[in-house]
Design a protein around this motif. Structure first.
Motif, PDB file in Angstrom:
ATOM      1  N   VAL A 166       0.829  -1.104   0.069  1.00 36.34           N
ATOM      2  CA  VAL A 166      -0.006   0.036   0.080  1.00 36.34           C
ATOM      3  C   VAL A 166       0.741   1.184   0.080  1.00 36.34           C
ATOM      4  CG1 VAL A 166      -1.942   1.277   1.194  1.00 36.34           C
ATOM      5  CG2 VAL A 166      -1.766  -1.380   1.345  1.00 36.34           C
ATOM      6  N   CYS A 168       0.654   5.290   0.632  1.00 35.14           N
ATOM      7  CA  CYS A 168      -0.362   6.293   1.395  1.00 35.14           C
ATOM      8  C   CYS A 168       0.075   7.534   0.498  1.00 35.14           C
ATOM      9  CB  CYS A 168      -0.334   6.225   2.465  1.00 35.14           C
ATOM     10  SG  CYS A 168      -1.063   5.150   3.669  1.00 35.14           S
ATOM     11  N   ASP A 172      -6.442  10.227  -3.936  1.00 39.71           N
ATOM     12  CA  ASP A 172      -7.311   8.961  -3.936  1.00 39.71           C
ATOM     13  C   ASP A 172      -6.496   8.057  -4.649  1.00 39.71           C
ATOM     14  OD1 ASP A 172      -8.969  10.329  -2.315  1.00 39.71           O
ATOM     15  OD2 ASP A 172     -10.476  10.633  -3.775  1.00 39.71           O
ATOM     16  N   GLY A 173      -5.680   8.413  -5.655  1.00 39.43           N
ATOM     17  CA  GLY A 173      -5.139   7.237  -6.404  1.00 39.43           C
ATOM     18  C   GLY A 173      -4.733   8.055  -7.938  1.00 39.43           C
ATOM     19  N   VAL A 233      -3.502   4.470  -1.900  1.00 41.30           N
ATOM     20  CA  VAL A 233      -4.864   4.928  -1.141  1.00 41.30           C
ATOM     21  C   VAL A 233      -4.551   6.291  -0.651  1.00 41.30           C
ATOM     22  CG1 VAL A 233      -5.566   2.662  -0.381  1.00 41.30           C
ATOM     23  CG2 VAL A 233      -4.115   3.995   1.189  1.00 41.30           C
ATOM     24  N   ARG A 240      -9.218   5.082   5.356  1.00 40.02           N
ATOM     25  CA  ARG A 240      -8.849   4.294   4.285  1.00 40.02           C
ATOM     26  C   ARG A 240      -7.814   3.176   4.306  1.00 40.02           C
ATOM     27  NH1 ARG A 240      -9.811   8.258  -0.400  1.00 40.02           N
ATOM     28  NH2 ARG A 240     -12.261   8.459  -0.152  1.00 40.02           N
ATOM     29  N   ALA A 244      -8.104  -0.978   3.855  1.00 38.83           N
ATOM     30  CA  ALA A 244      -7.264  -1.487   2.777  1.00 38.83           C
ATOM     31  C   ALA A 244      -6.426  -2.672   3.185  1.00 38.83           C
ATOM     32  CB  ALA A 244      -6.270  -0.551   2.138  1.00 38.83           C
ATOM     33  N   SER A 252      -9.686   3.800  -4.217  1.00 41.08           N
ATOM     34  CA  SER A 252      -8.141   3.416  -4.502  1.00 41.08           C
ATOM     35  C   SER A 252      -7.692   3.309  -6.035  1.00 41.08           C
ATOM     36  CB  SER A 252      -7.594   2.167  -3.633  1.00 41.08           C
ATOM     37  OG  SER A 252      -8.086   1.306  -4.321  1.00 41.08           O
TER      38      SER A 252
END
Ligand code: IPE
Length: 258
Positions: A166, A168, A172-173, A233, A240, A244, A252
Protein backbone atom coordinates in the motif's frame (compact mmCIF):
# COMPACT_ATOMS: atom_id res chain seq x y z
CA UNK A 1 3.43 -9.48 5.53
CA UNK A 2 2.04 -6.17 4.32
CA UNK A 3 4.36 -3.47 3.03
CA UNK A 4 3.23 0.13 3.54
CA UNK A 5 4.79 3.37 2.34
CA UNK A 6 3.80 6.51 4.21
CA UNK A 7 4.38 9.18 1.58
CA UNK A 8 6.32 12.28 2.57
CA UNK A 9 3.46 14.42 1.23
CA UNK A 10 1.14 12.83 3.80
CA UNK A 11 3.27 12.81 6.96
CA UNK A 12 4.88 16.21 6.29
CA UNK A 13 3.84 19.49 4.73
CA UNK A 14 6.01 19.19 1.63
CA UNK A 15 6.09 22.95 1.01
CA UNK A 16 7.30 23.97 4.49
CA UNK A 17 10.77 22.99 5.63
CA UNK A 18 10.74 20.27 8.31
CA UNK A 19 7.01 20.43 9.03
CA UNK A 20 5.77 17.19 10.54
CA UNK A 21 2.04 16.44 10.30
CA UNK A 22 1.85 14.81 13.70
CA UNK A 23 -1.92 14.31 13.84
CA UNK A 24 -1.97 12.61 10.44
CA UNK A 25 0.97 10.39 11.35
CA UNK A 26 -0.64 9.47 14.69
CA UNK A 27 -3.87 8.53 12.94
CA UNK A 28 -2.06 6.45 10.32
CA UNK A 29 -0.13 4.70 13.12
CA UNK A 30 -3.44 3.95 14.82
CA UNK A 31 -4.82 2.51 11.58
CA UNK A 32 -1.68 0.42 11.03
CA UNK A 33 -1.96 -0.90 14.59
CA UNK A 34 -5.69 -1.62 14.37
CA UNK A 35 -5.30 -3.78 11.27
CA UNK A 36 -3.11 -6.18 13.32
CA UNK A 37 -1.22 -7.46 10.27
CA UNK A 38 2.48 -8.23 10.16
CA UNK A 39 3.98 -5.05 8.75
CA UNK A 40 7.00 -3.55 7.15
CA UNK A 41 6.87 0.25 6.88
CA UNK A 42 8.78 2.69 4.69
CA UNK A 43 8.31 6.44 4.88
CA UNK A 44 9.26 9.29 2.61
CA UNK A 45 11.32 12.32 3.58
CA UNK A 46 8.87 15.05 2.57
CA UNK A 47 10.01 18.50 3.68
CA UNK A 48 12.68 16.95 5.94
CA UNK A 49 14.59 15.88 2.83
CA UNK A 50 13.45 17.16 -0.53
CA UNK A 51 13.78 20.91 -0.02
CA UNK A 52 17.41 21.00 1.14
CA UNK A 53 18.46 18.04 -1.05
CA UNK A 54 17.23 19.90 -4.13
CA UNK A 55 18.67 23.23 -3.06
CA UNK A 56 22.16 21.74 -2.74
CA UNK A 57 21.95 19.27 -5.64
CA UNK A 58 22.42 16.23 -3.44
CA UNK A 59 20.55 14.07 -5.99
CA UNK A 60 23.32 14.91 -8.49
CA UNK A 61 26.08 13.44 -6.33
CA UNK A 62 29.32 15.13 -5.32
CA UNK A 63 30.06 18.37 -7.20
CA UNK A 64 31.75 20.53 -4.55
CA UNK A 65 32.90 20.32 -0.97
CA UNK A 66 30.25 22.67 0.37
CA UNK A 67 27.59 20.00 -0.36
CA UNK A 68 29.03 17.78 2.36
CA UNK A 69 27.66 19.97 5.13
CA UNK A 70 24.22 19.50 3.60
CA UNK A 71 24.67 15.75 3.19
CA UNK A 72 25.19 15.62 6.95
CA UNK A 73 22.34 18.04 7.69
CA UNK A 74 19.79 16.25 5.48
CA UNK A 75 20.80 12.88 6.96
CA UNK A 76 20.19 14.35 10.41
CA UNK A 77 16.85 15.84 9.34
CA UNK A 78 15.46 12.61 7.86
CA UNK A 79 16.51 10.79 11.04
CA UNK A 80 14.63 13.41 13.03
CA UNK A 81 11.54 12.58 10.95
CA UNK A 82 12.18 8.85 11.30
CA UNK A 83 12.27 9.26 15.08
CA UNK A 84 8.94 11.06 15.02
CA UNK A 85 7.40 8.30 12.91
CA UNK A 86 8.84 5.65 15.25
CA UNK A 87 7.35 7.49 18.24
CA UNK A 88 3.90 7.54 16.62
CA UNK A 89 4.11 3.85 15.76
CA UNK A 90 5.41 2.75 19.17
CA UNK A 91 2.72 4.84 20.90
CA UNK A 92 0.20 2.74 19.00
CA UNK A 93 1.73 -0.57 20.08
CA UNK A 94 3.66 -1.21 16.90
CA UNK A 95 7.12 -2.51 17.81
CA UNK A 96 8.89 -0.37 15.26
CA UNK A 97 12.64 -0.60 14.66
CA UNK A 98 14.58 1.71 12.36
CA UNK A 99 16.46 0.30 9.36
CA UNK A 100 18.26 3.12 7.50
CA UNK A 101 18.76 2.28 3.79
CA UNK A 102 22.57 2.32 4.02
CA UNK A 103 22.43 -0.39 6.70
CA UNK A 104 20.75 -2.85 4.32
CA UNK A 105 21.90 -1.79 0.85
CA UNK A 106 24.80 -0.41 -1.18
CA UNK A 107 24.29 2.12 -3.96
CA UNK A 108 25.79 2.96 -7.33
CA UNK A 109 24.71 5.92 -9.49
CA UNK A 110 21.59 6.39 -7.40
CA UNK A 111 20.45 2.78 -7.84
CA UNK A 112 20.62 -0.12 -5.40
CA UNK A 113 23.72 -2.20 -6.11
CA UNK A 114 23.19 -4.83 -3.42
CA UNK A 115 20.43 -5.40 -0.89
CA UNK A 116 20.41 -7.58 2.22
CA UNK A 117 16.84 -8.66 3.03
CA UNK A 118 17.96 -10.36 6.26
CA UNK A 119 18.08 -6.87 7.85
CA UNK A 120 14.28 -6.95 7.58
CA UNK A 121 13.66 -10.70 7.87
CA UNK A 122 15.38 -10.93 11.27
CA UNK A 123 13.23 -8.27 12.98
CA UNK A 124 10.08 -9.58 11.24
CA UNK A 125 10.72 -13.09 12.59
CA UNK A 126 11.00 -11.62 16.09
CA UNK A 127 7.65 -9.88 15.74
CA UNK A 128 9.16 -6.44 15.25
CA UNK A 129 8.11 -3.95 12.57
CA UNK A 130 11.02 -2.75 10.41
CA UNK A 131 10.78 0.91 9.42
CA UNK A 132 12.96 2.25 6.62
CA UNK A 133 12.91 5.66 4.96
CA UNK A 134 14.12 7.86 2.13
CA UNK A 135 17.66 9.05 2.90
CA UNK A 136 20.96 10.47 1.63
CA UNK A 137 23.22 7.45 1.16
CA UNK A 138 26.86 6.70 0.32
CA UNK A 139 27.22 5.98 -3.38
CA UNK A 140 30.04 3.98 -4.94
CA UNK A 141 30.12 6.10 -8.03
CA UNK A 142 28.87 9.57 -7.07
CA UNK A 143 30.03 9.61 -3.39
CA UNK A 144 26.50 10.18 -2.20
CA UNK A 145 23.03 9.96 -3.71
CA UNK A 146 19.38 10.03 -2.71
CA UNK A 147 17.69 6.74 -1.94
CA UNK A 148 13.94 7.27 -2.14
CA UNK A 149 11.63 5.24 0.02
CA UNK A 150 10.25 3.84 -3.25
CA UNK A 151 13.63 2.28 -4.08
CA UNK A 152 13.56 0.42 -0.76
CA UNK A 153 9.91 -0.53 -1.40
CA UNK A 154 10.98 -2.10 -4.71
CA UNK A 155 13.81 -4.09 -3.11
CA UNK A 156 11.51 -5.26 -0.32
CA UNK A 157 8.76 -6.27 -2.75
CA UNK A 158 11.21 -8.27 -4.82
CA UNK A 159 12.91 -10.01 -1.91
CA UNK A 160 10.15 -10.47 0.69
CA UNK A 161 7.12 -11.01 -1.58
CA UNK A 162 4.60 -9.19 0.63
CA UNK A 163 0.89 -10.07 0.56
CA UNK A 164 -0.20 -6.49 0.09
CA UNK A 165 1.64 -3.30 -0.90
CA UNK A 166 0.00 0.00 0.00
CA UNK A 167 1.26 3.43 -0.98
CA UNK A 168 -0.33 6.16 1.16
CA UNK A 169 -0.51 9.29 -0.96
CA UNK A 170 -2.22 12.68 -0.67
CA UNK A 171 -4.68 11.81 -3.47
CA UNK A 172 -7.26 9.02 -3.84
CA UNK A 173 -5.15 7.26 -6.48
CA UNK A 174 -4.12 7.81 -10.10
CA UNK A 175 -6.30 10.08 -12.23
CA UNK A 176 -6.54 10.51 -15.98
CA UNK A 177 -5.58 14.17 -15.41
CA UNK A 178 -4.33 16.24 -12.49
CA UNK A 179 -7.18 16.35 -9.92
CA UNK A 180 -5.58 19.38 -8.25
CA UNK A 181 -5.97 21.38 -11.49
CA UNK A 182 -8.71 19.63 -13.47
CA UNK A 183 -12.07 19.04 -11.74
CA UNK A 184 -13.15 16.59 -14.46
CA UNK A 185 -10.21 14.27 -13.89
CA UNK A 186 -11.47 10.80 -13.05
CA UNK A 187 -9.92 8.19 -10.81
CA UNK A 188 -8.53 5.10 -12.49
CA UNK A 189 -9.57 2.14 -10.27
CA UNK A 190 -7.27 -0.38 -11.98
CA UNK A 191 -4.10 0.73 -13.68
CA UNK A 192 -2.22 -1.54 -16.08
CA UNK A 193 0.60 -0.80 -18.51
CA UNK A 194 -1.76 0.10 -21.35
CA UNK A 195 -3.57 2.65 -19.19
CA UNK A 196 -0.26 4.07 -18.02
CA UNK A 197 0.89 4.51 -21.62
CA UNK A 198 -2.33 6.30 -22.56
CA UNK A 199 -1.92 8.72 -19.64
CA UNK A 200 1.67 9.24 -20.74
CA UNK A 201 0.54 10.19 -24.23
CA UNK A 202 -2.05 12.66 -23.06
CA UNK A 203 0.21 14.14 -20.37
CA UNK A 204 3.36 14.18 -22.46
CA UNK A 205 3.64 17.96 -22.48
CA UNK A 206 3.49 18.30 -18.70
CA UNK A 207 6.49 19.20 -16.57
CA UNK A 208 8.67 16.79 -14.65
CA UNK A 209 6.22 16.30 -11.75
CA UNK A 210 4.18 13.98 -13.95
CA UNK A 211 7.43 12.51 -15.20
CA UNK A 212 8.34 11.44 -11.70
CA UNK A 213 4.80 10.16 -11.11
CA UNK A 214 5.23 7.97 -14.19
CA UNK A 215 8.54 6.69 -12.87
CA UNK A 216 6.83 5.84 -9.60
CA UNK A 217 4.02 4.02 -11.43
CA UNK A 218 6.52 2.11 -13.55
CA UNK A 219 8.14 0.90 -10.33
CA UNK A 220 4.74 0.01 -8.90
CA UNK A 221 3.93 -2.05 -12.01
CA UNK A 222 7.13 -4.02 -11.39
CA UNK A 223 6.34 -4.40 -7.68
CA UNK A 224 2.81 -5.61 -8.39
CA UNK A 225 4.32 -8.79 -9.85
CA UNK A 226 5.62 -9.76 -6.42
CA UNK A 227 2.48 -9.42 -4.31
CA UNK A 228 -1.22 -10.25 -4.29
CA UNK A 229 -2.28 -6.63 -4.50
CA UNK A 230 -0.49 -3.32 -4.97
CA UNK A 231 -2.48 -0.15 -4.42
CA UNK A 232 -2.43 3.60 -3.83
CA UNK A 233 -4.77 4.95 -1.14
CA UNK A 234 -5.37 8.42 0.21
CA UNK A 235 -3.61 8.64 3.56
CA UNK A 236 -5.35 11.93 4.33
CA UNK A 237 -8.79 10.30 4.46
CA UNK A 238 -9.36 8.64 7.84
CA UNK A 239 -9.99 4.90 7.65
CA UNK A 240 -8.78 4.26 4.10
CA UNK A 241 -5.47 2.68 5.10
CA UNK A 242 -7.03 0.50 7.77
CA UNK A 243 -9.76 -0.70 5.40
CA UNK A 244 -7.21 -1.48 2.71
CA UNK A 245 -5.15 -3.50 5.19
CA UNK A 246 -8.26 -5.39 6.28
CA UNK A 247 -8.95 -6.29 2.66
CA UNK A 248 -12.14 -4.19 2.54
CA UNK A 249 -13.18 -2.34 -0.58
CA UNK A 250 -11.82 1.19 -0.56
CA UNK A 251 -11.50 4.07 -3.02
CA UNK A 252 -8.04 3.56 -4.53
CA UNK A 253 -6.04 2.71 -7.62
CA UNK A 254 -4.96 -0.91 -7.80
CA UNK A 255 -1.88 -1.45 -9.96
CA UNK A 256 -2.35 -4.48 -12.18
CA UNK A 257 0.85 -6.32 -13.16
CA UNK A 258 1.56 -7.25 -16.77
C1 IPE B 1 13.31 11.15 -0.47
O1 IPE B 1 12.55 10.02 -0.17
C2 IPE B 1 14.61 11.14 0.31
C3 IPE B 1 15.29 12.46 0.41
C4 IPE B 1 14.96 13.53 -0.24
C5 IPE B 1 16.43 12.54 1.32
P1 IPE B 1 11.10 9.82 -0.85
O2 IPE B 1 11.19 10.13 -2.30
O3 IPE B 1 10.65 8.44 -0.52
O4 IPE B 1 10.22 10.88 -0.10
P2 IPE B 1 8.74 11.39 -0.46
O5 IPE B 1 7.77 10.31 -0.12
O6 IPE B 1 8.71 11.75 -1.93
O7 IPE B 1 8.60 12.61 0.41
Amino acid sequence: MDLVKLGGSVITDKGKLKTFRRQVCERLAKELGAAKNTLCVVHGAGSFGHIEAKKHGLHLGYKKDSQLHHVAAVQRDVRELNLKVLESLIDHDIRAVSIPPASCATFKRGAIKSFDPSCFEGPLEMGLTPVSFGDVVPDESTWFSICSGDLIMGALAWSLKPRLIVFCADVDGVYDGDPKINKNATLIPALDRATLSSIRRSEATRADVTGSMHGKLERMLAMAQHCEKCMIVNGNVPGRLEKALRGEKVLSTVVVPE
